[in-house]
Scaffold this active site. Sequence first.
Site, short mmCIF file in Angstrom:
data_model
loop_
_atom_site.label_atom_id
_atom_site.label_comp_id
_atom_site.label_asym_id
_atom_site.label_seq_id
_atom_site.Cartn_x
_atom_site.Cartn_y
_atom_site.Cartn_z
N ASP A 125 4.25 6.63 -2.74
CA ASP A 125 5.60 7.13 -2.53
C ASP A 125 6.60 5.99 -2.33
O ASP A 125 6.23 4.87 -1.96
CB ASP A 125 5.65 8.02 -1.28
CG ASP A 125 4.98 9.37 -1.49
OD1 ASP A 125 4.40 9.57 -2.56
OD2 ASP A 125 5.03 10.20 -0.56
N HIS A 170 1.97 3.98 0.14
CA HIS A 170 3.36 3.61 -0.14
C HIS A 170 3.40 2.24 -0.81
O HIS A 170 2.71 1.30 -0.36
CB HIS A 170 4.17 3.58 1.15
CG HIS A 170 4.26 4.91 1.83
ND1 HIS A 170 3.25 5.43 2.60
CD2 HIS A 170 5.25 5.86 1.82
CE1 HIS A 170 3.59 6.63 3.06
NE2 HIS A 170 4.80 6.91 2.59
#
Length: 474
Positions: free
Chosen positions: A45, A189
């Site tokens: 993400d 991430h």
Amino acid sequence: MELILVLGFYFLTFYAFLPAIISRIFGFRVFLKGKTDREIALTFDDGPDPLYTPKLLDLLKEHDVKATFFVVGENAERYPEIVARIHEEGHVLGIHNYVHHSNWLMRPKTVKRSIHKTSDVIKDITGTRPMYYRPPWGIMNVFDYANLGYLQIVLWTSMFGDWRQKIGAEKLYKRMRRKLKPGQVFLLHDCGSTFGADRDAPANTIAALERILQDGHQLGYRFVGIDQMIELTEHRKKMRKERASSQIAASDRMGKEAQLQVSHVKNNKPTIGPLKKVVVYFWLLYEKLFHLVFRLKPVGDRGYFNYRIRKYAGPPIDLEGDTTLRSGNYVMELHFDNEKLFELGMNSRSPLQIGIKIVREMQHALPDFARALGPAPNGEKVVALYGVSMIHRGSESLGYQTFDLPRGLFSWMTNIYLRILMRVIHPAGNERVREKGQTLSPRMLIMPRDILLNWANETESLRRPNRKSQSTIG
């Protein structure tokens, strides 16, 4: 002011709280976990990031694995060459909003516009529109289900706090290693520039992931994009359904279904599955929050009811005698304890029996309500005892009058709330709501102050005031 607070509480419940529970617990309209023999999905993400995303892509290419990148639209616009590389190297691109803002903090139109804008950015770069969406922090609002029907919403099975640099690569590796198993959807991430993240935290993610990829290969696992994970999962579900159908057919031939029916009749005890247990847990947790926010107080020693004293904020209502309930008048608002209501429902054979038991418990509690009125703050100003219920027939025998809720947002939200409550408290609640959907409607139950005070001296025989004969409950 209190009406605004109540409406705000209801709005947040239906706009945000319930969609979060429904999607996370039931997997409604979202993909959470795969059903695979050896596949694992890595998802990243917040990117792309000019420093860490290329390093991550190098690592993935070295180990010949595919992953899924949920990109932030404004970052994709800023670094189109990285988005192009993600696509060219066979990874899946998904949407993570145009800016990294929670869907709870944006209007539905703003969320929809943000997603469309990000989709356009990705299409301009790659020539293909994305099919997958992950809301920031996994938070959705109720309108997302309708607005995002063309996208597959993807959440995750495991996340590891890798946006915090202080965790370190070693601890992050150990966390990931414990969850390394088929069907997992890892949330990681590749960018640390969002609110609450550490700028260089992705360095730890990449270091830990290198070891995870090595371990995964040694265990015979495959790391795939979310598209392949979903495809494999759907195929496995289809095969299971086909096998289950075959087993049921075989059971029918052997007469096992009849034996199960006989066993069920003998036991005749309502049970609930694990998912409903989780729903009940969160429902009761929600009720505790409601009690805390609105400072509800228990009444009586049986634990079935709570109350608060507040100002009425609806249209004028003419009650029996010369009493008119007007906006600004104080009412004693009663609330049934949901934990007790659930226990009562599980020990009742039908919604009809639930209604009978509720009226009986109310009969026991009315003297306690009457006696609590005196010492309660603003108790001397209370005009009436007030409640809202979907089970209200028979309440007239206790001294209540019933009235339709004024049409509007509060009525609509209350209707939905009580229908969900009906489904939760009894195993037959779903059928009851489906069968009686048009006739089940919440109504206001109001008892004038003078009739309530008549209950203050009632004995254990629970004699009722001199009113109409008791009516049928249903």
